[in-house]
Design an enzyme around this catalytic site. Structure first.
Site, PDB file in Angstrom:
ATOM      1  N   PRO A  71       5.291   0.907  -5.331  1.00  0.00           N
ATOM      2  CA  PRO A  71       4.449   1.710  -5.973  1.00  0.00           C
ATOM      3  C   PRO A  71       4.550   3.045  -5.445  1.00  0.00           C
ATOM      4  O   PRO A  71       4.538   3.328  -4.310  1.00  0.00           O
ATOM      5  CB  PRO A  71       3.153   1.146  -6.009  1.00  0.00           C
ATOM      6  CG  PRO A  71       3.287   0.341  -4.840  1.00  0.00           C
ATOM      7  CD  PRO A  71       4.546  -0.346  -4.819  1.00  0.00           C
ATOM      8  N   ASN A  72       4.510   4.231  -6.428  1.00  0.00           N
ATOM      9  CA  ASN A  72       4.107   5.575  -5.953  1.00  0.00           C
ATOM     10  C   ASN A  72       5.588   6.163  -5.576  1.00  0.00           C
ATOM     11  O   ASN A  72       5.586   7.406  -5.112  1.00  0.00           O
ATOM     12  CB  ASN A  72       3.198   5.851  -5.387  1.00  0.00           C
ATOM     13  CG  ASN A  72       1.890   5.316  -5.760  1.00  0.00           C
ATOM     14  OD1 ASN A  72       1.315   5.590  -6.968  1.00  0.00           O
ATOM     15  ND2 ASN A  72       0.908   4.400  -5.249  1.00  0.00           N
TER      16      ASN A  72
ATOM     17  N   ARG B  77       4.692  14.058  -4.102  1.00  0.00           N
ATOM     18  CA  ARG B  77       3.664  13.136  -3.573  1.00  0.00           C
ATOM     19  C   ARG B  77       3.715  13.560  -1.973  1.00  0.00           C
ATOM     20  O   ARG B  77       4.568  13.388  -1.441  1.00  0.00           O
ATOM     21  CB  ARG B  77       4.000  11.827  -3.723  1.00  0.00           C
ATOM     22  CG  ARG B  77       3.241  10.864  -3.040  1.00  0.00           C
ATOM     23  CD  ARG B  77       3.735   9.337  -3.178  1.00  0.00           C
ATOM     24  NE  ARG B  77       2.843   8.580  -2.413  1.00  0.00           N
ATOM     25  CZ  ARG B  77       2.893   7.505  -1.753  1.00  0.00           C
ATOM     26  NH1 ARG B  77       4.498   7.091  -1.918  1.00  0.00           N
ATOM     27  NH2 ARG B  77       2.091   6.648  -1.343  1.00  0.00           N
TER      28      ARG B  77
ATOM     29  N   TYR C 159       5.764  12.785   3.177  1.00  0.00           N
ATOM     30  CA  TYR C 159       7.007  11.968   2.506  1.00  0.00           C
ATOM     31  C   TYR C 159       8.413  12.714   2.335  1.00  0.00           C
ATOM     32  O   TYR C 159       9.390  12.435   1.811  1.00  0.00           O
ATOM     33  CB  TYR C 159       6.574  11.367   1.359  1.00  0.00           C
ATOM     34  CG  TYR C 159       5.849   9.994   1.589  1.00  0.00           C
ATOM     35  CD1 TYR C 159       5.831   9.259   2.353  1.00  0.00           C
ATOM     36  CD2 TYR C 159       4.353  10.343   0.902  1.00  0.00           C
ATOM     37  CE1 TYR C 159       4.961   8.055   2.631  1.00  0.00           C
ATOM     38  CE2 TYR C 159       3.461   9.371   1.283  1.00  0.00           C
ATOM     39  CZ  TYR C 159       3.649   8.131   2.046  1.00  0.00           C
ATOM     40  OH  TYR C 159       2.865   7.098   2.062  1.00  0.00           O
TER      41      TYR C 159
ATOM     42  N   ASN D 268      11.716  -0.947   0.322  1.00  0.00           N
ATOM     43  CA  ASN D 268      10.602  -0.061   0.703  1.00  0.00           C
ATOM     44  C   ASN D 268       9.434  -0.528  -0.283  1.00  0.00           C
ATOM     45  O   ASN D 268       9.542  -0.010  -1.248  1.00  0.00           O
ATOM     46  CB  ASN D 268      10.697   1.436   0.641  1.00  0.00           C
ATOM     47  CG  ASN D 268       9.543   2.379   1.225  1.00  0.00           C
ATOM     48  OD1 ASN D 268       8.590   1.661   1.226  1.00  0.00           O
ATOM     49  ND2 ASN D 268       9.844   3.585   1.042  1.00  0.00           N
TER      50      ASN D 268
ATOM     51  N   ALA E 121       3.010   0.582  -0.575  1.00  0.00           N
ATOM     52  CA  ALA E 121       1.749  -0.083  -0.230  1.00  0.00           C
ATOM     53  C   ALA E 121       1.585  -1.355   0.034  1.00  0.00           C
ATOM     54  O   ALA E 121       0.966  -2.110   0.711  1.00  0.00           O
ATOM     55  CB  ALA E 121       0.390   0.488  -0.935  1.00  0.00           C
TER      56      ALA E 121
ATOM     57  N   HIS F 255       1.772  -3.748   2.834  1.00  0.00           N
ATOM     58  CA  HIS F 255       0.497  -4.043   3.841  1.00  0.00           C
ATOM     59  C   HIS F 255      -0.207  -5.215   3.128  1.00  0.00           C
ATOM     60  O   HIS F 255      -1.234  -5.563   3.905  1.00  0.00           O
ATOM     61  CB  HIS F 255      -0.012  -2.632   4.144  1.00  0.00           C
ATOM     62  CG  HIS F 255       0.671  -1.788   4.362  1.00  0.00           C
ATOM     63  ND1 HIS F 255       1.529  -1.327   5.386  1.00  0.00           N
ATOM     64  CD2 HIS F 255       0.750  -0.520   3.735  1.00  0.00           C
ATOM     65  CE1 HIS F 255       2.088  -0.337   5.550  1.00  0.00           C
ATOM     66  NE2 HIS F 255       1.915   0.515   4.109  1.00  0.00           N
TER      67      HIS F 255
ATOM     68  N   ASP G  35       6.314 -13.945   0.211  1.00  0.00           N
ATOM     69  CA  ASP G  35       6.880 -15.294  -0.548  1.00  0.00           C
ATOM     70  C   ASP G  35       8.088 -15.286  -1.064  1.00  0.00           C
ATOM     71  O   ASP G  35       8.990 -16.308  -1.073  1.00  0.00           O
ATOM     72  CB  ASP G  35       5.761 -16.040  -1.108  1.00  0.00           C
ATOM     73  CG  ASP G  35       4.427 -16.478  -0.482  1.00  0.00           C
ATOM     74  OD1 ASP G  35       4.498 -16.308   0.749  1.00  0.00           O
ATOM     75  OD2 ASP G  35       3.533 -16.818  -0.901  1.00  0.00           O
TER      76      ASP G  35
ATOM     77  N   GLU H 172      13.862  -3.505   6.022  1.00  0.00           N
ATOM     78  CA  GLU H 172      12.779  -2.729   5.750  1.00  0.00           C
ATOM     79  C   GLU H 172      12.808  -1.384   6.141  1.00  0.00           C
ATOM     80  O   GLU H 172      13.091  -1.194   7.440  1.00  0.00           O
ATOM     81  CB  GLU H 172      11.582  -3.536   6.177  1.00  0.00           C
ATOM     82  CG  GLU H 172      10.117  -2.886   5.633  1.00  0.00           C
ATOM     83  CD  GLU H 172       8.878  -3.528   6.547  1.00  0.00           C
ATOM     84  OE1 GLU H 172       8.979  -4.765   7.171  1.00  0.00           O
ATOM     85  OE2 GLU H 172       7.699  -2.908   6.485  1.00  0.00           O
TER      86      GLU H 172
ATOM     87  N   HIS I 198      10.665   2.754   5.847  1.00  0.00           N
ATOM     88  CA  HIS I 198       9.627   3.614   5.413  1.00  0.00           C
ATOM     89  C   HIS I 198       9.976   4.850   5.762  1.00  0.00           C
ATOM     90  O   HIS I 198      10.518   5.191   6.790  1.00  0.00           O
ATOM     91  CB  HIS I 198       8.297   3.165   6.035  1.00  0.00           C
ATOM     92  CG  HIS I 198       8.032   1.661   5.768  1.00  0.00           C
ATOM     93  ND1 HIS I 198       7.410   1.429   4.512  1.00  0.00           N
ATOM     94  CD2 HIS I 198       7.969   0.550   6.474  1.00  0.00           C
ATOM     95  CE1 HIS I 198       7.069  -0.043   4.449  1.00  0.00           C
ATOM     96  NE2 HIS I 198       7.699  -0.474   5.553  1.00  0.00           N
ATOM     97  N   LEU I 199       9.751   5.835   4.919  1.00  0.00           N
ATOM     98  CA  LEU I 199       9.949   7.269   4.914  1.00  0.00           C
ATOM     99  C   LEU I 199       9.052   7.926   6.314  1.00  0.00           C
ATOM    100  O   LEU I 199       9.709   8.456   7.205  1.00  0.00           O
ATOM    101  CB  LEU I 199       9.518   7.980   4.040  1.00  0.00           C
ATOM    102  CG  LEU I 199      10.577   7.763   2.548  1.00  0.00           C
ATOM    103  CD1 LEU I 199       9.598   7.557   1.518  1.00  0.00           C
ATOM    104  CD2 LEU I 199      11.311   9.027   2.324  1.00  0.00           C
ATOM    105  N   SER I 200       7.775   7.178   6.162  1.00  0.00           N
ATOM    106  CA  SER I 200       6.831   7.867   7.164  1.00  0.00           C
ATOM    107  C   SER I 200       6.986   6.650   8.224  1.00  0.00           C
ATOM    108  O   SER I 200       7.255   5.419   8.277  1.00  0.00           O
ATOM    109  CB  SER I 200       5.424   7.741   6.710  1.00  0.00           C
ATOM    110  OG  SER I 200       5.006   6.422   6.249  1.00  0.00           O
TER     111      SER I 200
ATOM    112  N   ARG J 206       0.016   5.884  11.619  1.00  0.00           N
ATOM    113  CA  ARG J 206      -0.786   6.588  10.622  1.00  0.00           C
ATOM    114  C   ARG J 206      -2.105   5.745  10.707  1.00  0.00           C
ATOM    115  O   ARG J 206      -2.591   4.984  11.683  1.00  0.00           O
ATOM    116  CB  ARG J 206       0.033   6.418   9.292  1.00  0.00           C
ATOM    117  CG  ARG J 206       1.104   7.304   9.307  1.00  0.00           C
ATOM    118  CD  ARG J 206       1.779   7.304   7.814  1.00  0.00           C
ATOM    119  NE  ARG J 206       0.957   7.725   7.072  1.00  0.00           N
ATOM    120  CZ  ARG J 206       1.025   7.413   5.497  1.00  0.00           C
ATOM    121  NH1 ARG J 206       2.383   6.934   5.123  1.00  0.00           N
ATOM    122  NH2 ARG J 206       0.204   7.937   4.841  1.00  0.00           N
TER     123      ARG J 206
ATOM    124  N   ARG K 294      -1.978   0.594   7.649  1.00  0.00           N
ATOM    125  CA  ARG K 294      -0.481   0.651   7.486  1.00  0.00           C
ATOM    126  C   ARG K 294       0.180   0.210   8.797  1.00  0.00           C
ATOM    127  O   ARG K 294       1.338  -0.038   8.726  1.00  0.00           O
ATOM    128  CB  ARG K 294      -0.294   2.288   7.176  1.00  0.00           C
ATOM    129  CG  ARG K 294      -0.646   2.608   6.016  1.00  0.00           C
ATOM    130  CD  ARG K 294      -0.108   4.012   5.795  1.00  0.00           C
ATOM    131  NE  ARG K 294      -1.003   4.939   5.032  1.00  0.00           N
ATOM    132  CZ  ARG K 294      -1.021   5.020   3.707  1.00  0.00           C
ATOM    133  NH1 ARG K 294      -0.168   4.260   2.868  1.00  0.00           N
ATOM    134  NH2 ARG K 294      -1.772   5.773   3.046  1.00  0.00           N
TER     135      ARG K 294
END
Ligand code: DQA
Length: 145
Positions: free
Chosen positions: A9-10, A17, A22, A72, A75, A78, A85, A96, A98-100, A105, A109
């Protein structure tokens, strides 16, 4: 070798954003960069983004026949036991990304429900996290062949 690139999402909002966190590259930019890298690495990519947890679960289940995935989950990293599953359920090999740097943070997170199942994790390099993750994943899958 076919690989799923899945964004949660997002991440469709990348480019506008929270650019201080990001960066300014869009999801389309990242897709183009990964497609170019895929040619270099000799693999094929399937790109997918959704804001819906169930749709992401469905896409992971549908990836059962693929060599692996770059994930990725945004949210849902987390929070989503369902996504965890699904990945475990189809025994998906994945990296996995993540940009950040999620470990630098907010405390919520710092927990990933996926990391312990991953072949590897890349965080904190902005859009480059994806390219680094793809290189790592292809190396991992090639070694496992
Ligand atoms: C993110 C980190 C998550 O905590 C956040 O919810 C995102 C993006 C990242 O790529 O840095 O949506 O996955």
């Amino acid at each position: 070798m076919r690989i799923l690139v899945l964004h949660g999402p997002n991440l469709n909002l990348l480019g506008t954003r929270e650019t201080e966190t990001y960066g300014t590259e869009t999801l389309e930019d990242i897709t183009h960069q990964l497609d170019a890298l895929a040619v270099e690495l000799g693999v094929e990519l399937e790109h997918y983004q959704s804001n819906s947890e169930g749709a992401l679960v469905d896409r992971v289940q549908a990836a059962a026949g693929l060599a692996g995935a770059l994930l990725n989950p945004g949210a849902y990293t987390h929070t989503s036991v369902a996504l965890r599953d699904a990945v475990a359920g189809v025994d998906l090999k994945f990296v996995e990304v993540h940009l950040s740097n999620i470990h630098g943070r907010e405390s919520f997170r710092r927990t990933s429900l996926l990391s312990d199942l991953a072949a590897g994790v890349v965080v904190g390099f902005g859009a480059a996290s994806y390219a680094l993750g793809l290189r790592g994943l292809v190396g991992y899958l090639s070694d496992a062949e």
